[in-house]
Design an enzyme around this catalytic site. Structure first.
Site, PDB file in Angstrom:
ATOM      1  CE  LYS A 116     174.461  54.586 104.669  1.00 50.64           C
ATOM      2  NZ  LYS A 116     174.620  55.357 105.984  1.00 50.64           N
ATOM      3  CD  GLN A 160     172.654  57.606 108.057  1.00 45.27           C
ATOM      4  OE1 GLN A 160     172.833  56.514 107.739  1.00 45.27           O
ATOM      5  NE2 GLN A 160     173.376  58.691 107.795  1.00 45.27           N
ATOM      6  CG  ASP A 183     178.015  52.733 110.586  1.00 47.95           C
ATOM      7  OD1 ASP A 183     178.395  52.852 109.348  1.00 47.95           O
ATOM      8  OD2 ASP A 183     176.740  53.087 110.826  1.00 47.95           O
TER       9      ASP A 183
END
Ligand code: GUN
Length: 356
Positions: A116, A160, A183
């Site tokens: 990422k 994460q 997200d």
């Protein structure tokens, strides 16, 4: 294209490959995985001294499905994002920023976070990375989230997953400002996704990538029967909601579903997100259906320097002969997830700075 291979999809030795609750918990979904057999395997009935419960079948693949090339579609999207970011910087002097919080030392999560970060750099997004110890407290994670919530140079915040078991994922995801929730996991964003007439600020990246692949491949969704296999918060559930928003008729197949194969065989579009290698067989697919494979599963491969290789949830060589289009693994959905994260971060910066 025709090639001779050994069948990759007919083993029942699932437990060796993946720690996946569905393997143990169900006989309704007969989840079977494979052990990869390279043609040079000396005795294909034994790998690493363990007997296999099947006879590998030499067969000829006649691939008829269109291969949906996620790698090249994702590259095209990243190029579009790069030029938008450059335009934004030139016109208003703003550079989008993404903060990534990683807790612990899981190898897969470290790889995802590294990828990422690299992708951000390549398109011109500034990345801010925080690595916290496995045994840190929930409060520490929330303290960093609050800092990023208040930092005007940060337009997206990603924690994460999965988090260590001692943490309450819900408390942590709730702490992310919904305007920076790139997200799309905040309950308000998911709730809006589920409701007609409401718009989420962000849509979760992997399901958004699946829909983008369908759109950019010219595949109509409206009025189609779609089956999503798996009901995770990260992929299965939001994928089903997104397909519904696109006016598909959806069914979610999960570990307690009776006759899953029968249901899947009715689908015009199948999205599989189970984490079980080679679960979805050619015989489960309606001729001409479109199959999107979200799985990225390690299976033993003595020929690979790493000792394993990555395969999808879908038995590719079988499904490619039945479906009209299918995503490969790797090179299908995987690159799209990161492209959608970059797209969400850019969208956030544009919205926060009212840049059109
Ligand atoms: N872990 C696996 N997929 C994802 C994802 O899309 N976002 C986050 N934050 N964690 C993940």
């Amino acid at each position: 294209m025709a090639s001779t291979i050994l069948s990759d999809c007919s083993s029942s030795s699932a437990a060796r490959i993946l720690p996946f609750h569905m393997i143990r918990s169900t006989n309704a979904l007969r989840f079977r995985c494979s052990v990869f057999l390279h043609p040079k395997t000396p005795n294909p009935r034994q790998i690493h001294g363990k007997s296999l419960a099947f006879t590998p079948v030499a067969m000829t693949t006649e691939t008829s499905a269109k291969v949906i090339d996620g790698k090249s579609i994702a590259k095209q999207i990243r190029d579009e994002i790069t030029s938008e970011i450059s335009r934004m910087k030139d016109e208003i002097g703003i550079v989008p920023g993404l903060a990534v919080i990683l807790v612990g030392t899981r190898k897969d999560s470290q790889t995802y976070v590294r990828n990422k970060k690299k992708a951000c750099e390549a398109v011109g997004i500034t990345s801010h990375e925080v690595n916290l110890q496995e045994d840190c407290t929930e409060e520490e994670v929330i303290k960093y989230i609050s800092g990023f919530n208040n930092d005007p140079s940060v337009h997206g915040i990603l924690v994460q997953l999965p988090l260590p078991r001692h943490m309450n994922e819900q408390n942590i995801l709730n702490a992310v400002n919904i305007e920076k929730d790139v997200d799309g996991f905040h309950p308000l964003n998911i709730g809006r996704l589920a409701m007609q007439g409401r718009e989420p600020l962000f849509v979760p990246c992997t399901p958004k990538g699946c829909i983008e692949l369908l759109h950019r491949s010219g595949i109509d969704i409206k009025g189609k029967r779609a089956v999503v296999i798996g009901r995770s918060n990260i992929v299965g559930m939001p994928a089903a909601l997104l397909l519904q928003r696109q006016n598909a008729t959806i069914t979610i197949v999960h570990s307690s579903t009776k006759n899953p194969e029968e249901i899947i065989r009715q689908a015009d579009i199948v999205i599989s997100a189970t984490g079980v290698a080679n679960l979805v067989r050619g015989s489960w697919i309606k001729p001409g259906a479109v199959v999107i494979d979200v799985g990225i599963n390690p299976v033993d491969d003595p020929e690979s320097p790493r000792g394993y290789r990555l395969v999808g949830d879908v038995c590719y060589e079988e499904v490619a002969k039945i479906a009209s289009a299918v995503t490969p693994v790797p090179g299908g959905v995987g690159p799209m997830t990161i492209a959608m994260l970059l797209s969400n971060t850019l969208e956030s910066a544009k919205r926060l700075h009212n840049f059109k």
